[in-house]
Design a protein around this motif. Structure first.
Motif, mmCIF file in Angstrom:
data_model
loop_
_atom_site.group_PDB
_atom_site.id
_atom_site.type_symbol
_atom_site.label_atom_id
_atom_site.label_comp_id
_atom_site.label_asym_id
_atom_site.label_seq_id
_atom_site.Cartn_x
_atom_site.Cartn_y
_atom_site.Cartn_z
ATOM 1 N N ILE A 122 58.523 34.883 65.422
ATOM 2 C CA ILE A 122 59.902 35.357 65.378
ATOM 3 C C ILE A 122 59.847 36.806 64.901
ATOM 4 C CG2 ILE A 122 62.158 35.152 64.282
ATOM 5 C CD1 ILE A 122 61.604 32.220 63.824
ATOM 6 N N PRO A 123 60.339 37.750 65.708
ATOM 7 C CA PRO A 123 60.336 39.147 65.244
ATOM 8 C C PRO A 123 61.463 39.393 64.248
ATOM 9 C CG PRO A 123 61.153 38.994 67.490
ATOM 10 C CD PRO A 123 60.743 37.621 67.080
ATOM 11 N N THR A 124 61.198 40.185 63.235
ATOM 12 C CA THR A 124 62.215 40.557 62.259
ATOM 13 C C THR A 124 62.598 42.015 62.486
ATOM 14 O OG1 THR A 124 60.611 41.276 60.603
ATOM 15 C CG2 THR A 124 61.238 38.963 60.562
ATOM 16 N N THR A 125 63.625 42.483 61.790
ATOM 17 C CA THR A 125 64.066 43.863 61.964
ATOM 18 C C THR A 125 63.256 44.840 61.121
ATOM 19 O OG1 THR A 125 65.735 43.498 60.265
ATOM 20 C CG2 THR A 125 66.425 43.233 62.557
ATOM 21 N N LEU A 126 62.491 44.326 60.151
ATOM 22 C CA LEU A 126 61.717 45.185 59.259
ATOM 23 C C LEU A 126 60.417 45.613 59.933
ATOM 24 C CD1 LEU A 126 61.614 46.347 56.384
ATOM 25 C CD2 LEU A 126 60.395 44.293 55.705
ATOM 26 N N LEU A 168 71.073 32.528 61.296
ATOM 27 C CA LEU A 168 70.232 33.485 60.577
ATOM 28 C C LEU A 168 70.044 34.766 61.394
ATOM 29 C CD1 LEU A 168 67.405 31.154 59.262
ATOM 30 C CD2 LEU A 168 69.282 32.122 57.969
ATOM 31 N N LYS A 169 69.937 35.878 60.684
ATOM 32 C CA LYS A 169 69.608 37.152 61.303
ATOM 33 C C LYS A 169 68.286 37.606 60.734
ATOM 34 C CE LYS A 169 74.204 38.643 62.365
ATOM 35 N NZ LYS A 169 75.200 39.693 62.293
ATOM 36 N N PHE A 170 67.334 37.812 61.591
ATOM 37 C CA PHE A 170 65.998 38.185 61.163
ATOM 38 C C PHE A 170 65.867 39.673 61.211
ATOM 39 C CE2 PHE A 170 65.642 33.867 62.767
ATOM 40 C CZ PHE A 170 65.042 33.242 61.696
#
Length: 167
Positions: free
Chosen positions: A79-83, A165-167
């Motif tokens: 799952i890619p995150t925004t960080l 959820l927002k990753f």
């Protein structure tokens, strides 16, 4: 007696289609933090380094923070995150799919080998340890909160809904 006869004579073609590597998802970029969904390191957060020729993703923990070494991961298991973390100046040309190939060892077939217990643990080759140290040394994480974020595992708890959820 044969009960079934083919209606036409045919030959199966021996030409196989060339496998094309998977395209990288648009929201995954080098230096981005991914969450692993399966395997030994399930739930751990890792840093994406590059996509290999086979289509797999090259990721690292860094090893000191969460124990994840250089690994190849299918992108469907992430799952890619925004960080993201800057990975400028990393030389990843030496890390290819051949880097992860296991050495072939010939097994001596004899009666004595059959009865010997196989309790030896295989050691990680020195060139892999050196590459791990070199790559992890170039990744500079100065923010303490990012270090804590990478070292904690991702878990769903009561009241957490994955679709919200927002990753």
């Amino acid at each position: 007696m044969v009960k079934w006869y083919p209606t036409e004579d045919y030959k199966q073609s021996k030409v196989k289609e060339e496998q094309k590597p998977t395209r990288l998802r648009g929201n995954i970029k080098p230096g981005q933090i991914l969450i692993l969904l399966a395997g030994k390191h399930q739930g751990k957060r890792v840093i994406f380094l590059k996509q290999l020729e086979s289509g797999l993703l090259l990721v690292t923990g860094p090893y000191k923070l969460n124990g994840v070494p250089l690994k190849r991961i299918p992108q469907a298991y992430t799952i890619p995150t925004t960080l993201s973390i800057p990975t400028d100046g990393l030389d990843l040309s030496s890390v290819t799919d051949a880097f992860f190939a296991k050495p072939k060892a010939k097994a001596a077939k004899s009666e004595e080998q059959f009865f010997v217990a196989k309790a030896t643990k295989k050691e990680t080759p020195e060139f892999k340890k050196a590459a791990q140290k070199q790559i992890d040394g170039k990744i500079n994480i100065s923010d303490v909160t990012v270090k804590k974020y990478l070292s904690t595992k991702f878990r769903l708890r009561n009241g957490m809904y994955p679709h919200l959820l927002k990753f």
